[in-house]
Design a protein around this motif. Structure first.
Motif, PDB file in Angstrom:
ATOM      1  N   PHE B 169       0.858  -1.187   0.000  1.00 47.82           N
ATOM      2  CA  PHE B 169       0.000   0.000   0.000  1.00 47.82           C
ATOM      3  C   PHE B 169       0.894   1.237   0.000  1.00 47.82           C
ATOM      4  O   PHE B 169       1.858   1.310   0.755  1.00 47.82           O
ATOM      5  N   ILE B 170       0.559   2.171  -0.876  1.00 44.31           N
ATOM      6  CA  ILE B 170       1.281   3.451  -0.906  1.00 44.31           C
ATOM      7  C   ILE B 170       0.308   4.558  -0.526  1.00 44.31           C
ATOM      8  O   ILE B 170      -0.803   4.606  -1.063  1.00 44.31           O
ATOM      9  N   THR B 171       0.710   5.412   0.384  1.00 44.51           N
ATOM     10  CA  THR B 171      -0.048   6.651   0.561  1.00 44.51           C
ATOM     11  C   THR B 171       0.912   7.818   0.425  1.00 44.51           C
ATOM     12  O   THR B 171       2.101   7.699   0.741  1.00 44.51           O
ATOM     13  N   SER B 172       0.402   8.933  -0.082  1.00 42.17           N
ATOM     14  CA  SER B 172       1.273  10.060  -0.407  1.00 42.17           C
ATOM     15  C   SER B 172       0.577  11.363  -0.071  1.00 42.17           C
ATOM     16  O   SER B 172      -0.659  11.439  -0.103  1.00 42.17           O
ATOM     17  N   ARG B 202       3.147  31.135 -19.630  1.00 46.95           N
ATOM     18  CA  ARG B 202       3.198  30.528 -18.286  1.00 46.95           C
ATOM     19  C   ARG B 202       4.061  31.388 -17.364  1.00 46.95           C
ATOM     20  O   ARG B 202       5.047  31.977 -17.789  1.00 46.95           O
ATOM     21  N   THR B 203       3.650  31.420 -16.092  1.00 40.89           N
ATOM     22  CA  THR B 203       4.350  32.292 -15.141  1.00 40.89           C
ATOM     23  C   THR B 203       4.736  31.556 -13.866  1.00 40.89           C
ATOM     24  O   THR B 203       5.051  32.171 -12.861  1.00 40.89           O
ATOM     25  N   GLY B 204       4.684  30.228 -13.880  1.00 39.16           N
ATOM     26  CA  GLY B 204       5.177  29.500 -12.722  1.00 39.16           C
ATOM     27  C   GLY B 204       4.172  28.546 -12.110  1.00 39.16           C
ATOM     28  O   GLY B 204       3.108  28.276 -12.670  1.00 39.16           O
ATOM     29  N   ILE B 205       4.553  28.071 -10.918  1.00 38.93           N
ATOM     30  CA  ILE B 205       3.883  26.968 -10.239  1.00 38.93           C
ATOM     31  C   ILE B 205       2.744  27.447  -9.353  1.00 38.93           C
ATOM     32  O   ILE B 205       2.799  28.548  -8.809  1.00 38.93           O
ATOM     33  N   ASN B 206       1.708  26.622  -9.184  1.00 39.20           N
ATOM     34  CA  ASN B 206       0.807  26.708  -8.045  1.00 39.20           C
ATOM     35  C   ASN B 206       1.080  25.449  -7.218  1.00 39.20           C
ATOM     36  O   ASN B 206       1.231  24.365  -7.776  1.00 39.20           O
ATOM     37  N   ILE B 207       1.143  25.592  -5.905  1.00 39.03           N
ATOM     38  CA  ILE B 207       1.298  24.419  -5.043  1.00 39.03           C
ATOM     39  C   ILE B 207      -0.096  23.990  -4.588  1.00 39.03           C
ATOM     40  O   ILE B 207      -0.917  24.832  -4.235  1.00 39.03           O
ATOM     41  N   GLY B 208      -0.379  22.702  -4.623  1.00 39.34           N
ATOM     42  CA  GLY B 208      -1.709  22.208  -4.252  1.00 39.34           C
ATOM     43  C   GLY B 208      -1.641  21.116  -3.209  1.00 39.34           C
ATOM     44  O   GLY B 208      -0.590  20.509  -2.995  1.00 39.34           O
ATOM     45  N   GLU B 209      -2.791  20.868  -2.580  1.00 40.21           N
ATOM     46  CA  GLU B 209      -2.849  19.906  -1.469  1.00 40.21           C
ATOM     47  C   GLU B 209      -3.660  18.673  -1.889  1.00 40.21           C
ATOM     48  O   GLU B 209      -4.833  18.790  -2.238  1.00 40.21           O
ATOM     49  N   VAL B 210      -3.012  17.527  -1.854  1.00 39.56           N
ATOM     50  CA  VAL B 210      -3.656  16.274  -2.260  1.00 39.56           C
ATOM     51  C   VAL B 210      -3.115  15.145  -1.388  1.00 39.56           C
ATOM     52  O   VAL B 210      -1.946  15.165  -1.007  1.00 39.56           O
ATOM     53  N   ALA B 211      -3.970  14.179  -1.078  1.00 42.38           N
ATOM     54  CA  ALA B 211      -3.472  12.885  -0.581  1.00 42.38           C
ATOM     55  C   ALA B 211      -3.950  11.840  -1.574  1.00 42.38           C
ATOM     56  O   ALA B 211      -5.106  11.871  -2.011  1.00 42.38           O
ATOM     57  N   ALA B 212      -3.079  10.933  -1.964  1.00 45.49           N
ATOM     58  CA  ALA B 212      -3.452   9.881  -2.914  1.00 45.49           C
ATOM     59  C   ALA B 212      -2.874   8.568  -2.424  1.00 45.49           C
ATOM     60  O   ALA B 212      -1.784   8.541  -1.846  1.00 45.49           O
ATOM     61  N   SER B 213      -3.627   7.479  -2.639  1.00 42.46           N
ATOM     62  CA  SER B 213      -3.193   6.163  -2.169  1.00 42.46           C
ATOM     63  C   SER B 213      -3.533   5.104  -3.211  1.00 42.46           C
ATOM     64  O   SER B 213      -4.520   5.230  -3.932  1.00 42.46           O
ATOM     65  N   VAL B 214      -2.700   4.076  -3.263  1.00 39.05           N
ATOM     66  CA  VAL B 214      -2.966   2.940  -4.169  1.00 39.05           C
ATOM     67  C   VAL B 214      -2.547   1.628  -3.514  1.00 39.05           C
ATOM     68  O   VAL B 214      -1.760   1.613  -2.564  1.00 39.05           O
TER      69      VAL B 214
END
Lengths: 206, 381
Positions: B169-172, B202-214
């Protein structure tokens, strides 16, 4: 488990002492980490000005790798497919704390890219890869303690799947001036020490 | 070598709390990015995607937690719970746990954070997740910058093929913190508008919040409908610069070569690329060069950063999951934010969500420290 792989050489830096294949190559009784690693760098004739820009974890990992790989007499004109698999407990926390200090108080808010880039443990792998032109497999793992089983499994996987010809494995921990330790070893088809859990632990504890 | 599959999966994000809900939003071209103006996090306004705290707590509390858990632990445990439920696998000594994160509970270092500073140790994060589910093996924490999420999949496969585990199991995940935003901002890498991967403006990155698991498994029975086979993988270094990508895309090119060699397929057999596409000038350009060197310039490609932003330790995994659903749904999803090419080599960015029979995709990622990872996946059904 494949037993065709051997530990060709190993290096440790701890207690103000640098050792290669079990022999002390540099020792310094008095000092804390920062003056010690600088003196060790000079003593080992490393000659790599980028060293002074590195954070402490990278300095520790870089010097250990340099002492070990220099002794391998690699032909740097050719490619060397040496994978790097490192691990520790504290990740990049020493530099993380430094970055946190730079943003904690709004009155003295001054985050720096030169610090922030080192808030990742795998940067030290990048530093070694640049010096030795290693376009190879690399990964950084975090464990509570030195984990010989993991390093054994992962190095066997990289070698048996032909992802790498040799694997530079180890533990590079920096968690404050008095709490540091590097233990690196090179897994190869050559050498006399078996790449086994027992032997890895024995070398780690010497 | 036994085949290894990526099977049951979950995404927790601003676009929903299941993979299906998130993919549905993506198919409708809905972005989870929003503008935040909060001087306590960053002096300037910024775009990010945030998981709803209310929804997170409601879902997390359903798991009857005992004790106090950080936001990231709540995200990971909630996400992994649904994958463990769907997998119906007994947690014994043949089951591994991998945690992918770049900064873990780094917010614990903040003087105003209620948790002890020691919670910032990544091994402690590993122990919290391990103990919650009573895993028999210690967590393997992968912290390899922005490739961590996809590298974790390669590591799981390697562990299974070495015979250590039958299932992993991976969680991230990573949380949006002042720590991370102030750092990327000091690099002048953050965009003040929704990110535009590969676009001329393009002018750069947005940082986002996610949890993902497989679930990664060698067991071909009871696979999820969207399960994929891992055909090949590779993770190579640029050996060039610690904070900038290689001008020649060397490490990414070699990672792809390594994956293609192991998969024993040609570039023509790939139906689409789920690329990294952070929307920085240098990253996107580097990728275009590397894809051209691999003869992949005509293969349809997307970056999902326009939907979630760059979710750091989760990004490679969440994008893999969306890719798995893309194969199942036979759909190429639009690369949000792209209008006109802003890279010097030709690439085939997906500008409209399109139905197409597809079987294989390539997932790539690149990060600080010169790291890169590429994995080839194939539909199982």
């Amino acid at each position: 488990m494949n037993t065709n792989y051997h530990i060709k050489s190993y290096c440790s830096i701890k207690n103000n002492q640098v050792s290669l294949n079990g022999s002390v190559v540099y020792k310094d009784e008095e000092e804390s980490f920062s003056p010690f690693i600088k003196a060790a760098y000079k003593d080992q004739n490393t000659k790599y000005p980028k060293f002074f820009k590195m954070d402490k974890l990278s300095k520790l990992a870089f010097l250990a790798a340099d002492v070990l790989l220099k002794n391998e007499n690699l032909n740097l004109e050719e490619e060397n497919n040496i994978a790097i698999v490192f691990s520790n407990k504290a990740s990049s926390l020493d530099t993380d704390r430094k970055h946190q200090e730079s943003i904690q108080n709004k009155e003295s808010y001054f985050p720096s890219p030169a610090v922030f880039v080192y808030t990742l443990p795998n940067i030290c792998i990048g530093e070694i890869s640049i010096k030795y032109k290693l376009y190879s497999e690399n990964s950084f793992f975090i464990f509570e303690n030195f984990n010989a089983t993991h390093l054994l499994t992962y190095s066997n996987s990289l070698l048996s799947s032909n992802k790498a010809d040799q694997v530079l494995c180890g533990w590079v921990e920096f968690d404050g001036e008095d709490n540091y330790e590097a233990f690196l070893y090179l897994v190869s088809t050559e050498g006399t020490i078996t790449n086994s859990k027992q032997d890895i632990i024995k070398l780690y504890n010497t | 070598m036994s085949k290894v599959y990526v099977s049951h999966n979950n995404i927790i994000s601003s676009l929903g709390f299941t993979s299906e809900a998130v993919v549905e939003k993506i198919s409708n071209e809905v972005s989870g990015l929003q503008r935040i103006d909060d001087k306590s996090i960053l002096p300037e306004p910024f775009y990010t995607s945030l998981i709803s705290t209310e929804d997170l707590q409601e879902n997390f509390n359903k798991r009857n937690p005992k004790g106090a858990y950080t936001r990231l632990e709540q995200m990971m445990i909630t996400s992994l719970s649904s994958v463990i439920d769907a997998s119906n696998i007994e947690i014994n000594d043949r089951v591994g746990l991998i945690i992918s994160t770049t900064k873990g509970n780094i917010d614990a270092l903040d003087a105003n954070n209620p948790f002890h500073k020691d919670r910032a140790y990544l091994s402690e994060l590993g122990n919290q997740v391990k103990d919650f589910f009573h895993f028999k093996n210690d967590a393997i924490v992968v912290s390899n910058a922005c490739v961590s999420g996809i590298l974790a999949v390669a590591i799981a496969k390697r562990y299974i093929q070495q015979g250590t585990y039958d299932h992993v199991f991976i969680t991230s995940g990573d949380v949006i913190t002042e720590f991370i935003l102030s750092g990327f901002n000091s690099f002048q890498a953050l965009s003040s508008e929704p990110c535009k991967p590969y676009d001329a403006n393009r002018t750069g990155i947005n940082i986002g919040e996610v949890a993902a698991s497989v679930l990664v498994t060698k067991d071909a029975d009871a696979l999820a409908k969207e399960a994929v086979t891992i055909l090949g993988e590779g993770s190579c270094n640029d050996a060039n610069h610690i904070s900038g990508p290689s001008r020649t895309g060397e490490g990414l090119y070699r990672s792809m070569q390594s994956a293609f060699t192991q998969a024993n397929i040609s570039a023509a057999e790939v139906d689409f690329i789920s690329a990294h596409g952070t929307a920085t000038m240098f990253n996107d350009e580097m990728e275009a060069i590397a894809f051209n060197r691999m003869d992949l310039s005509t293969v349809p490609l997307n970056s999902l950063k326009g939907y979630f932003g760059h979710s750091l330790g989760a990004s490679g995994l969440v994008e893999t999951i969306v890719g798995m659903h893309a194969l199942k749904n036979n759909t190429l999803y639009k690369s949000l934010g792209f209008e006109t090419s802003g890279v010097t080599k030709p690439i085939n960015v997906i500008t409209e969500t399109t139905k197409k029979n597809i079987n294989r995709f390539l997932k790539t990622a690149s990060g600080f420290g010169g790291c890169n990872t590429a994995i080839l996946f194939q539909k199982t059904n």
